[in-house]
Design a protein around this motif. Structure first.
Motif: not given
Lengths: 114, 115
Positions: A79-94
């Motif tokens: 995630i480049s140029d992080s913004q406040l709205g990027d705050a979250a849980m991130y899940f990788c999936a296959l």
């Protein structure tokens, strides 16, 4: 059986900086798809980016990009140029190409500091 | 705007009550899923359906039941709620073909608290 592992329970990043989330996976399939999902607090989980395993080129969506290393079975999200709205849980999936069920990693919480 | 809808968003209910969590989608997706998300945020598949009158149990054993009488509707029922059922429940759907390519669309979730 497929497995997805996210080794970072939580990552912190300064606003405008870059953060990289790790994801490794295991599958016996040769054709599959990989995804990163974002789940903001108390909000809907949304798709951030996806990658076809047969494509060598790394996927990019605006400030989000992946580093897909098929031989190493690694799929990191930058995630480049992080913004406040990027705050979250991130899940990788296959999911295998002809499959119906996603396999999720345990998630990484991203905190963005102003 | 979400094309998959879950109601209610939040529910607090007493032990022993029967509850139904609603999930509807307007995309014509054949495949629908229910996930339970624990406090650590890990996702566990508890039920799925590949079409009308088709339901299967997921990877995590659950005391809940589901039905799929209409394509667009996939409700989850707990006959007798217990505090151990306290969790967030996420509904998802995927395209009739190409699930692998496009992944899932998720609802906003129902946060259930059983007291």
């Amino acid at each position: 059986a497929q497995t997805v592992t996210q080794s970072q329970p939580e990552m912190s990043v300064q606003e405008a900086e870059t953060v990289t989330l790790s994801c490794t996976y295991d599958t016996s399939e040769s054709d599959y798809y990989l995804f990163w999902y974002k789940q903001p607090p108390s909000r809907q989980m949304i798709l951030v980016i996806r990658q076809e395993a047969y494509k060598q080129q790394n996927a990019t969506e605006n400030r989000f990009s992946v580093n897909f290393q098929k031989a190493a079975k690694s799929f990191s999200l930058k995630i480049s140029d992080s913004q406040l709205g990027d705050a979250a849980m991130y899940f990788c999936a296959l999911i295998k190409a002809a499959g119906n069920k996603l396999t999720f990693g345990g998630g990484t919480r991203v905190l963005v500091k102003p | 705007e979400a094309d998959i809808y879950q109601t209610p968003r939040y529910l607090v209910i007493g032990t022993g009550k029967k509850i139904t969590l609603e999930c509807s989608q307007t995309m014509g997706h054949d495949k629908m899923y229910w996930y339970q998300q624990d406090p650590g945020m890990e996702l566990h598949l508890i039920h799925y359906s590949y079409g009308v009158n088709s339901t299967e149990k997921g990877d995590l054993s659950s005391e809940s039941t589901v039905s799929r009488i209409r394509t667009e509707h996939f409700p989850l029922t707990l006959e007798s709620a217990r505090p151990s059922h306290t969790s967030q429940y996420l509904c998802a759907s995927s395209e009739p073909t190409g699930t692998g390519r496009y992944g899932y669309t998720f609802g906003s979730g129902t946060r259930l608290t059983v007291v």
